[in-house]
Design a protein around this motif. Structure first.
Motif, PDB file in Angstrom:
ATOM      1  N   ASP A 329      15.718  72.668  27.994  1.00  0.00           N
ATOM      2  CA  ASP A 329      16.776  71.695  27.716  1.00  0.00           C
ATOM      3  C   ASP A 329      16.283  70.264  27.937  1.00  0.00           C
ATOM      4  N   ALA A 330      16.938  69.365  27.212  1.00  0.00           N
ATOM      5  CA  ALA A 330      16.484  67.970  27.172  1.00  0.00           C
ATOM      6  C   ALA A 330      16.565  67.322  28.549  1.00  0.00           C
ATOM      7  N   GLY A 331      17.641  67.579  29.284  1.00  0.00           N
ATOM      8  CA  GLY A 331      17.827  66.950  30.591  1.00  0.00           C
ATOM      9  C   GLY A 331      16.703  67.310  31.551  1.00  0.00           C
ATOM     10  N   SER A 332      16.326  68.588  31.596  1.00  0.00           N
ATOM     11  CA  SER A 332      15.252  69.012  32.504  1.00  0.00           C
ATOM     12  C   SER A 332      13.924  68.392  32.108  1.00  0.00           C
ATOM     13  N   ALA A 333      13.696  68.296  30.798  1.00  0.00           N
ATOM     14  CA  ALA A 333      12.428  67.712  30.337  1.00  0.00           C
ATOM     15  C   ALA A 333      12.342  66.250  30.764  1.00  0.00           C
ATOM     16  N   ILE A 350       9.645  65.282  24.944  1.00  0.00           N
ATOM     17  CA  ILE A 350       9.993  65.290  23.518  1.00  0.00           C
ATOM     18  C   ILE A 350      11.244  66.141  23.342  1.00  0.00           C
ATOM     19  N   ARG A 351      12.249  65.532  22.724  1.00  0.00           N
ATOM     20  CA  ARG A 351      13.567  66.165  22.626  1.00  0.00           C
ATOM     21  C   ARG A 351      14.019  66.249  21.176  1.00  0.00           C
ATOM     22  N   PRO A 352      15.100  66.986  20.900  1.00  0.00           N
ATOM     23  CA  PRO A 352      15.671  66.977  19.552  1.00  0.00           C
ATOM     24  C   PRO A 352      16.066  65.545  19.192  1.00  0.00           C
ATOM     25  N   PRO A 353      16.019  65.115  17.939  1.00  0.00           N
ATOM     26  CA  PRO A 353      15.729  65.959  16.782  1.00  0.00           C
ATOM     27  C   PRO A 353      14.239  66.086  16.460  1.00  0.00           C
ATOM     28  N   THR A 354      13.374  65.523  17.308  1.00  0.00           N
ATOM     29  CA  THR A 354      11.936  65.641  17.023  1.00  0.00           C
ATOM     30  C   THR A 354      11.486  67.095  17.098  1.00  0.00           C
ATOM     31  N   VAL A 355      12.086  67.873  18.021  1.00  0.00           N
ATOM     32  CA  VAL A 355      11.803  69.311  18.108  1.00  0.00           C
ATOM     33  C   VAL A 355      13.133  70.057  18.040  1.00  0.00           C
ATOM     34  N   PRO A 356      13.118  71.357  17.683  1.00  0.00           N
ATOM     35  CA  PRO A 356      14.379  72.104  17.592  1.00  0.00           C
ATOM     36  C   PRO A 356      15.121  72.143  18.931  1.00  0.00           C
ATOM     37  N   ALA A 357      16.451  72.232  18.869  1.00  0.00           N
ATOM     38  CA  ALA A 357      17.280  72.294  20.070  1.00  0.00           C
ATOM     39  C   ALA A 357      16.808  73.426  20.974  1.00  0.00           C
ATOM     40  N   GLY A 358      16.801  73.165  22.287  1.00  0.00           N
ATOM     41  CA  GLY A 358      16.409  74.197  23.251  1.00  0.00           C
ATOM     42  C   GLY A 358      14.912  74.323  23.427  1.00  0.00           C
ATOM     43  N   GLN A 373     -11.774  64.460  36.528  1.00  0.00           N
ATOM     44  CA  GLN A 373     -10.947  64.241  37.723  1.00  0.00           C
ATOM     45  C   GLN A 373      -9.511  63.901  37.335  1.00  0.00           C
ATOM     46  N   GLN A 374      -9.360  63.123  36.276  1.00  0.00           N
ATOM     47  CA  GLN A 374      -8.001  62.757  35.851  1.00  0.00           C
ATOM     48  C   GLN A 374      -7.244  63.981  35.350  1.00  0.00           C
ATOM     49  N   VAL A 375      -7.936  64.857  34.648  1.00  0.00           N
ATOM     50  CA  VAL A 375      -7.290  66.086  34.168  1.00  0.00           C
ATOM     51  C   VAL A 375      -6.929  66.976  35.366  1.00  0.00           C
ATOM     52  N   ASP A 376      -7.808  67.023  36.362  1.00  0.00           N
ATOM     53  CA  ASP A 376      -7.513  67.814  37.560  1.00  0.00           C
ATOM     54  C   ASP A 376      -6.293  67.242  38.309  1.00  0.00           C
ATOM     55  N   TYR A 377      -6.209  65.921  38.370  1.00  0.00           N
ATOM     56  CA  TYR A 377      -5.058  65.300  39.026  1.00  0.00           C
ATOM     57  C   TYR A 377      -3.762  65.654  38.268  1.00  0.00           C
ATOM     58  N   LEU A 378      -3.845  65.629  36.951  1.00  0.00           N
ATOM     59  CA  LEU A 378      -2.694  66.017  36.132  1.00  0.00           C
ATOM     60  C   LEU A 378      -2.252  67.442  36.483  1.00  0.00           C
ATOM     61  N   LEU A 379      -3.205  68.355  36.556  1.00  0.00           N
ATOM     62  CA  LEU A 379      -2.883  69.759  36.854  1.00  0.00           C
ATOM     63  C   LEU A 379      -2.250  69.885  38.243  1.00  0.00           C
ATOM     64  N   GLU A 380      -2.821  69.156  39.188  1.00  0.00           N
ATOM     65  CA  GLU A 380      -2.312  69.209  40.559  1.00  0.00           C
ATOM     66  C   GLU A 380      -0.853  68.728  40.607  1.00  0.00           C
ATOM     67  N   GLN A 381      -0.585  67.633  39.915  1.00  0.00           N
ATOM     68  CA  GLN A 381       0.774  67.090  39.931  1.00  0.00           C
ATOM     69  C   GLN A 381       1.753  67.975  39.155  1.00  0.00           C
ATOM     70  N   LEU A 382       1.281  68.576  38.078  1.00  0.00           N
ATOM     71  CA  LEU A 382       2.152  69.492  37.335  1.00  0.00           C
ATOM     72  C   LEU A 382       2.525  70.661  38.236  1.00  0.00           C
ATOM     73  N   GLY A 383       1.541  71.180  38.973  1.00  0.00           N
ATOM     74  CA  GLY A 383       1.785  72.297  39.887  1.00  0.00           C
ATOM     75  C   GLY A 383       2.825  71.920  40.931  1.00  0.00           C
ATOM     76  N   ARG A 384       2.724  70.690  41.420  1.00  0.00           N
ATOM     77  CA  ARG A 384       3.628  70.242  42.479  1.00  0.00           C
ATOM     78  C   ARG A 384       5.055  70.043  41.971  1.00  0.00           C
ATOM     79  N   HIS A 385       5.187  69.495  40.748  1.00  0.00           N
ATOM     80  CA  HIS A 385       6.525  69.089  40.307  1.00  0.00           C
ATOM     81  C   HIS A 385       7.214  70.072  39.383  1.00  0.00           C
ATOM     82  N   TRP A 386       6.476  71.050  38.840  1.00  0.00           N
ATOM     83  CA  TRP A 386       7.051  71.876  37.781  1.00  0.00           C
ATOM     84  C   TRP A 386       8.348  72.572  38.172  1.00  0.00           C
ATOM     85  N   CYS A 387       8.330  73.218  39.346  1.00  0.00           N
ATOM     86  CA  CYS A 387       9.484  74.073  39.656  1.00  0.00           C
ATOM     87  C   CYS A 387      10.523  73.461  40.579  1.00  0.00           C
ATOM     88  N   GLN A 388      10.424  72.146  40.800  1.00  0.00           N
ATOM     89  CA  GLN A 388      11.389  71.545  41.741  1.00  0.00           C
ATOM     90  C   GLN A 388      12.801  71.453  41.187  1.00  0.00           C
TER      91      GLN A 388
END
Ligand SMILES: *Cc1c(COP(=O)(O)O)cnc(C)c1O
Length: 388
Positions: A329-333, A350-358, A373-388
């Motif tokens: 959903d758009a809000g979570s993204a 990226i939200r509708p209408p650029t991509v299909p709803a949902g 290193q920058q890609v590793d930092y990205l992965l680390e931060q994604l891991g930290r924030h994804w499920c909050q």
């Protein structure tokens, strides 16, 4: 009393706010690059289409400045009046050579190239078949062309074949080479074989493949081993991997001369500055001189996918520089994108209408300008924030 326009415009904004679809622009205070400055803070940039890191490359800049000194800034007129200068001509010749096609024609944007080319090729009574996930400029061009507009399921050649069967009229099939919001690639060999059987033409928009894919960076068609007889119409942009702005269509003399004679978005618009063409020409030369950029980008893509897989992140079926993570959903993204922003990462939701709803998503893009290193930092931060 509010006019009908005020009411309509006011309601449109309100609706977007309520649906988490309101969009806002960022104002950068730096060139494009792996680090960009925004409101006096530096951010790691994972949302630009500058896949090879050429947008601020010293050779591209030098070529731009030299041409601006020699040719001035404005082109002064449309190409058919007196706006076509030596740098435009040299770039067209270099693009024809890169793509292995007889001719190439510059347009001021990819949007103009797509809508203009479709309007020129198609007329009432024709049939245009488009992948559901095609870029908006292709969909708009098809819808406004007068042809019967048919969409087929994403990358589903069997569905396209069913829809083409028994249909009369001239047929044009149109796809993205690399899909802009998903990062996956079109099955070009199967599509071109089907088009051959159906006596249809195939048009490929390679905005995200040019420069990145193929042995020499000529794009999706080179990667798939397809030539001008398999794909008569190739369009690509200069504003993504090539780091500049504008677009081109490449094909046989017959196609290009017709675009010059007939295409309204080509004829009735001012040519882009000659210095832009000179800058893009330098970028085309860098595809050859610095081919390591393409190879290094591929290693970063593999590194990102390996790390994301280990963390169980929802990767999509993409091996290009576009590595979206599906949220839903758009809000979570938007919330996720904002948390990552606070951690110093610029990644757009990226939200509708650029991509299909949902199917709202984080559209992560990698560039040869990023470090491991920058890609590793990205992965680390994604891991930290994804499920909050
Ligand atoms: C960006 C893009 C375009 C439009 O190109 P512009 O030069 O930005 O107008 C067209 N097609 C695809 C697939 C794109 O990603």
């Amino acid at each position: 009393m509010a006019s009908v326009f005020e009411q309509r415009l006011g309601a449109a904004l309100e609706q977007r706010r309520q649906q988490d679809l309101y969009r806002q622009r960022l104002t950068l205070d730096s060139p494009q690059g792996p680090l960009v400055r925004l409101h006096n803070r530096e951010y790691l940039n994972f949302c630009s289409n500058d896949y090879l890191g050429l947008a601020a490359h010293p050779k591209v800049l030098e070529s731009f400045l030299r041409a601006a000194t020699e040719y001035g800034v404005g082109s002064g007129a449309s190409h058919l009046v007196c706006g076509h200068s030596r740098p435009h001509q040299a770039l067209e010749e270099a693009l024809a050579e890169l793509t292995g096609r007889p001719r190439a024609l510059l347009f001021s944007s990819g949007y103009a190239a797509n809508t203009g080319t479709l309007a020129t090729l198609l007329r009432t009574g024709d049939q245009v078949f488009q992948d559901r996930l095609n870029h908006a400029s292709l969909l708009d061009g098809g819808l406004h062309s007068g042809a019967r507009f048919r969409r087929f399921a994403h990358n589903d050649v069997a569905d396209l074949e069913r829809r083409m069967a028994g249909v009369d009229g001239a047929k044009l099939v149109v796809v993205d080479g690399v899909f802009s919001m998903d990062g996956d690639t079109a099955p070009l060999a199967e599509l071109s074989a089907l088009c051959r059987r159906e006596n249809a033409w195939l048009m490929v928009d390679d905005a995200h493949g040019i420069g990145v894919l193929g042995e020499t960076g000529a794009g999706s068609l080179e990667a798939a081993g397809m030539g001008v007889s398999d794909v008569p119409v190739l369009m690509a942009t200069l504003g993504k991997a090539l780091g500049v702005a504008g677009a081109f269509v490449a094909g046989e003399e017959l196609l290009i001369e017709n675009l010059i004679q007939q295409t309204r978005n080509y004829i009735y618009t001012t040519a882009t500055p000659p210095a832009l063409a000179a800058a893009a020409l330098a970028a085309v030369q860098l595809l050859h001189e610095e081919s390591w950029r393409r190879e290094y980008l591929a290693t970063l893509v593999a590194r990102f996918r390996r790390g994301a897989l280990e963390q169980g992140l929802p990767l999509m079926e993409s091996h290009s520089a576009i590595q979206p993570l599906l949220v839903g959903d758009a809000g979570s993204a938007v919330a996720l994108s904002q948390r990552l922003r606070a951690a110093g990462l610029l990644i757009s939701a990226i939200r509708p209408p650029t991509v299909p709803a949902g199917t709202s998503r984080l559209r992560i893009t990698l560039s040869a300008a990023h470090s491991e290193q920058q890609v590793d930092y990205l992965l680390e931060q994604l891991g930290r924030h994804w499920c909050q």
